[in-house]
Motif scaffolding. Structure first.
Motif, PDB file in Angstrom:
ATOM      1  N   ILE A 107       0.869  -1.173   0.000  1.00  0.00           N
ATOM      2  CA  ILE A 107       0.000   0.000   0.000  1.00  0.00           C
ATOM      3  C   ILE A 107       0.908   1.226   0.000  1.00  0.00           C
ATOM      4  O   ILE A 107       2.052   1.158   0.438  1.00  0.00           O
ATOM      5  CB  ILE A 107      -0.967   0.026   1.205  1.00  0.00           C
ATOM      6  CG1 ILE A 107      -0.191  -0.060   2.533  1.00  0.00           C
ATOM      7  CG2 ILE A 107      -1.983  -1.092   1.097  1.00  0.00           C
ATOM      8  CD1 ILE A 107      -1.058   0.089   3.765  1.00  0.00           C
ATOM      9  N   GLU A 108       0.393   2.321  -0.528  1.00  0.00           N
ATOM     10  CA  GLU A 108       1.176   3.556  -0.547  1.00  0.00           C
ATOM     11  C   GLU A 108       0.272   4.764  -0.435  1.00  0.00           C
ATOM     12  O   GLU A 108      -0.916   4.705  -0.734  1.00  0.00           O
ATOM     13  CB  GLU A 108       2.051   3.635  -1.786  1.00  0.00           C
ATOM     14  CG  GLU A 108       1.342   3.624  -3.103  1.00  0.00           C
ATOM     15  CD  GLU A 108       2.321   3.676  -4.264  1.00  0.00           C
ATOM     16  OE1 GLU A 108       2.853   4.771  -4.524  1.00  0.00           O
ATOM     17  OE2 GLU A 108       2.547   2.643  -4.883  1.00  0.00           O
ATOM     18  N   ALA A 109       0.874   5.843   0.018  1.00  0.00           N
ATOM     19  CA  ALA A 109       0.170   7.116   0.136  1.00  0.00           C
ATOM     20  C   ALA A 109       1.175   8.220  -0.156  1.00  0.00           C
ATOM     21  O   ALA A 109       2.378   8.039   0.020  1.00  0.00           O
ATOM     22  CB  ALA A 109      -0.411   7.280   1.537  1.00  0.00           C
ATOM     23  N   GLY A 110       0.674   9.347  -0.619  1.00  0.00           N
ATOM     24  CA  GLY A 110       1.568  10.451  -0.921  1.00  0.00           C
ATOM     25  C   GLY A 110       0.848  11.776  -0.931  1.00  0.00           C
ATOM     26  O   GLY A 110      -0.379  11.848  -0.998  1.00  0.00           O
ATOM     27  N   VAL A 111       1.655  12.824  -0.861  1.00  0.00           N
ATOM     28  CA  VAL A 111       1.147  14.187  -0.946  1.00  0.00           C
ATOM     29  C   VAL A 111       2.157  14.998  -1.758  1.00  0.00           C
ATOM     30  O   VAL A 111       3.359  14.730  -1.714  1.00  0.00           O
ATOM     31  CB  VAL A 111       0.908  14.793   0.458  1.00  0.00           C
ATOM     32  CG1 VAL A 111       2.192  14.896   1.242  1.00  0.00           C
ATOM     33  CG2 VAL A 111       0.204  16.126   0.371  1.00  0.00           C
ATOM     34  N   GLY A 112       1.656  15.939  -2.529  1.00  0.00           N
ATOM     35  CA  GLY A 112       2.535  16.789  -3.329  1.00  0.00           C
ATOM     36  C   GLY A 112       1.838  18.082  -3.695  1.00  0.00           C
ATOM     37  O   GLY A 112       0.638  18.259  -3.457  1.00  0.00           O
TER      38      GLY A 112
END
Length: 183
Positions: free
Chosen positions: A132-137
């Motif tokens: 699983i992965e999560a990100g913000v940009g």
């Protein structure tokens, strides 16, 4: 699975409905978080490519393909454990990207704040795991392109194992470049 994902993406973007697409490439540094990975590996790097279609002004659906490595860390203290050397990881994830501050009239998909989450498969060495992965940009316009500093988190799920049942956790700090960001 990869061929099916790519085929579905291009089929969806070639429909007669007016949809927009976003294609990105990203480079990032990789840092293992938590034992046992942080005990066995050092800093690394990763590169990825992503493709998205716009479902609504603030929702994009897509896929991200990533490859990366973690450098060789200190040798294990336990004489019964083999030094793993350099670690590698490859991921293919289905992604959902939310753009909470988007103006509904904005046709560009790579600008502004985005939050992203996904799940898929991860290959580490000769093992296949779920991840699983999560990100913000935040994307800044550069003419017809955009550049986004990003922070991402990747978790590789480890089933129960006699040696270790701890999941792998990797922090990715990088920059995403939007190659295709048009209707």
């Amino acid at each position: 699975c990869l061929l099916l994902t790519i085929t579905a993406f291009f089929a969806a973007t070639s429909t007669s409905r007016a949809q927009s697409a976003l294609v990105t490439v990203e480079g990032s540094g990789a840092v293992p978080l938590g034992a046992p990975q942080s005990d066995r590996f050092g800093f690394g790097a990763a590169a990825s490519v992503g493709g998205y279609i716009r479902l609504a002004p603030f929702v994009l659906l897509g896929a991200r393909l990533r490859g990366g490595f973690l450098s060789d860390g200190a040798a294990p203290r336990d004489a019964g454990l083999k030094d793993p050397g350099v670690g590698s990881f490859e991921t293919l994830s289905a992604m959902v990207r939310l753009r909470p501050l988007t103006d509904s009239g904005d046709v560009r998909n790579g600008r502004g704040l985005f939050v992203e989450a996904g799940a898929g498969g991860v290959v580490t060495g000769d093992l296949v795991r779920a991840g699983i992965e999560a990100g913000v940009g935040f994307g800044f316009a550069l003419g017809s392109f955009s550049l986004s500093p990003t922070v991402r988190y990747l978790q590789v799920l480890q089933p129960s194992d006699l040696l270790s049942d701890d999941d792998a956790h990797v922090l990715l700090l990088g920059a995403e470049f939007a190659l295709l960001d048009a209707r």
